[in-house]
Scaffold this active site. Sequence first.
Site, PDB file in Angstrom:
ATOM      1  N   HIS A   1      25.095 105.397 101.102  1.00 11.31           N
ATOM      2  CA  HIS A   1      26.506 105.198 101.445  1.00 11.31           C
ATOM      3  C   HIS A   1      26.710 105.373 102.951  1.00 11.31           C
ATOM      4  O   HIS A   1      27.062 106.441 103.434  1.00 11.31           O
ATOM      5  CB  HIS A   1      27.328 106.238 100.674  1.00 11.31           C
ATOM      6  CG  HIS A   1      28.791 105.943 100.638  1.00 11.31           C
ATOM      7  ND1 HIS A   1      29.561 106.192  99.520  1.00 11.31           N
ATOM      8  CD2 HIS A   1      29.644 105.439 101.552  1.00 11.31           C
ATOM      9  CE1 HIS A   1      30.815 105.866  99.757  1.00 11.31           C
ATOM     10  NE2 HIS A   1      30.889 105.402 100.998  1.00 11.31           N
TER      11      HIS A   1
ATOM     12  N   HIS B   1      28.482 103.485 106.460  1.00 15.37           N
ATOM     13  CA  HIS B   1      29.345 102.450 107.040  1.00 15.37           C
ATOM     14  C   HIS B   1      28.814 102.115 108.435  1.00 15.37           C
ATOM     15  O   HIS B   1      28.879 102.933 109.351  1.00 15.37           O
ATOM     16  CB  HIS B   1      30.792 102.933 107.124  1.00 15.37           C
ATOM     17  CG  HIS B   1      31.411 103.196 105.787  1.00 15.37           C
ATOM     18  ND1 HIS B   1      32.026 102.214 105.040  1.00 15.37           N
ATOM     19  CD2 HIS B   1      31.480 104.329 105.051  1.00 15.37           C
ATOM     20  CE1 HIS B   1      32.462 102.734 103.899  1.00 15.37           C
ATOM     21  NE2 HIS B   1      32.137 104.014 103.892  1.00 15.37           N
TER      22      HIS B   1
ATOM     23  N   ARG C   1      29.848  99.232 110.003  1.00 15.97           N
ATOM     24  CA  ARG C   1      31.002  98.565 110.631  1.00 15.97           C
ATOM     25  C   ARG C   1      30.769  97.140 111.123  1.00 15.97           C
ATOM     26  O   ARG C   1      31.726  96.411 111.338  1.00 15.97           O
ATOM     27  CB  ARG C   1      31.542  99.402 111.793  1.00 15.97           C
ATOM     28  CG  ARG C   1      31.974 100.810 111.436  1.00 15.97           C
ATOM     29  CD  ARG C   1      33.017 100.852 110.338  1.00 15.97           C
ATOM     30  NE  ARG C   1      33.589 102.187 110.155  1.00 15.97           N
ATOM     31  CZ  ARG C   1      34.164 102.601 109.041  1.00 15.97           C
ATOM     32  NH1 ARG C   1      34.229 101.790 107.992  1.00 15.97           N
ATOM     33  NH2 ARG C   1      34.662 103.809 108.956  1.00 15.97           N
TER      34      ARG C   1
ATOM     35  N   HIS D   1      34.483 103.705  93.935  1.00 14.90           N
ATOM     36  CA  HIS D   1      35.313 104.607  94.726  1.00 14.90           C
ATOM     37  C   HIS D   1      36.446 105.050  93.807  1.00 14.90           C
ATOM     38  O   HIS D   1      37.400 104.294  93.590  1.00 14.90           O
ATOM     39  CB  HIS D   1      35.839 103.868  95.962  1.00 14.90           C
ATOM     40  CG  HIS D   1      36.824 104.631  96.781  1.00 14.90           C
ATOM     41  ND1 HIS D   1      36.530 105.078  98.050  1.00 14.90           N
ATOM     42  CD2 HIS D   1      38.099 105.024  96.538  1.00 14.90           C
ATOM     43  CE1 HIS D   1      37.589 105.701  98.545  1.00 14.90           C
ATOM     44  NE2 HIS D   1      38.553 105.676  97.638  1.00 14.90           N
TER      45      HIS D   1
ATOM     46  N   ASP E   1      28.309 109.023 103.410  1.00 15.88           N
ATOM     47  CA  ASP E   1      29.595 108.363 103.659  1.00 15.88           C
ATOM     48  C   ASP E   1      29.907 108.379 105.157  1.00 15.88           C
ATOM     49  O   ASP E   1      31.036 108.618 105.578  1.00 15.88           O
ATOM     50  CB  ASP E   1      30.731 109.003 102.863  1.00 15.88           C
ATOM     51  CG  ASP E   1      31.995 108.157 102.833  1.00 15.88           C
ATOM     52  OD1 ASP E   1      31.949 106.989 103.288  1.00 15.88           O
ATOM     53  OD2 ASP E   1      33.037 108.655 102.359  1.00 15.88           O
TER      54      ASP E   1
END
Length: 445
Positions: free
Chosen positions: A68, A70, A72, A189, A320
């Site tokens: 997990h 990010h 971007r 989620h 995350d």
Amino acid sequence: MDERNGTGGESLLIRGARILGGEPADILVHDGLVAEVGRDLEGRPGLEPVEIVEAAGLIALPGLVDLHTHLREPGREDAETVETGTRAAALGGYTAVHAMANTDPVADTAGVVEQVWRLGQESGRCDVRPVGAVTVGLQGERLAELGAMADSAARVRVFSDDGKCVSDAVLMRRALEYVKAFDGVVAQHAQEPRLTAGAQMNEGAVSGRLGLTGWPAVAEEAIISRDCLLAAHVGSRLHICHVSTAGSVEIIRWAKSKGWDVTAEVTPHHLLLTDELVEDSPVGSYNPIYKVNPPLRTRADVMALREALADGTIDCVATDHAPHPVEDKETEWAAAAMGMIGLETALAVVQEAMVETGLLDWAGVAERMSRTPARIGRLAGHGRPIEAGEPANITLYDPSVRAAVDPAGYASKSRNTPYEGLTLPGRVVATFLRGRPTVLDGKLT
């Protein structure tokens, strides 16, 4: 280069490392694979190392895997790029990350996931496996091109609308049914949107005192309950993202007792931080550095999450990692973006929350930060034991040091860490991706 293959014909010797915290041993690496593990391996005929890495006192772990992250890119390169994100990952001891789909454009087609995958190949710091969106544009209205993403060069096996919940039960059922065809998993989620409209932090005593709209635990727990039942009904794999409440733990424990194929992750920050920091912290009250989705919960929730990770109810740790530019976090609480970065501190936080408390040993850390996330993500070549014939994806970690967190030296483009100034244990000394050092002596190579 196939992520399961070696990278060249050179050899290196990692000398005196404690594999999973055990007795010191040498690790001889050749052609991207572990050639031999034992004592006094220097000078083996035909495998003379071109480099010797002294690892006395260091823990050797299989390269970490994040389910997990990010990154971007595309769309928010002001916050992070695949290049900077994978640099941060390597410094954190990671050899593989799963890049979440909430980019711009959304990773809901074969073209976008292949773009992200190729950027990861070019960066060379760690393997990047894109996560495909469940629904088109993360809008929760119709399924995305799940099959096309699975068949693409990116070989997507994890699908998630993370940042948004697949709140429509019929759509969630269809997604669970669809991914069965290629052994995929839907990573949910868990956030009932009608119960969290305008929510700012955990619903409880602190939110009441601060006058911030509360985010009830039941908003997470209701979706987890529903989706466990749906996954059992269709016989599919379900993964729960960033579990944050004690009630969620009990629901997942119940689902597993039924033999259902449900897995779950917890973030480092939910293992260490509580909602009390929003009211009283070293950086003052109402500091948006602590604003995150799902929100920081109570001390009782933190302890339940730790116990669940220790006993296997929660399967793995996932960062995350959610980078944001300064202007999106250094603003008033209500307007601030939700999220924290975590790749470069994850192992230290897990040591603090789980190892120092006696809840996990280093073999348990390897299980929850490497082997299990690689298995859930169907990521070949990662999460493998440090044994002869296995890919040489290895992290060397010094658990003996303690230092204050200083994000000024981070590889990530963003600085939104909740740990700034906090003293944490441990240091990633080296990371090897298929035998090639990406980090040596704590620095990128």
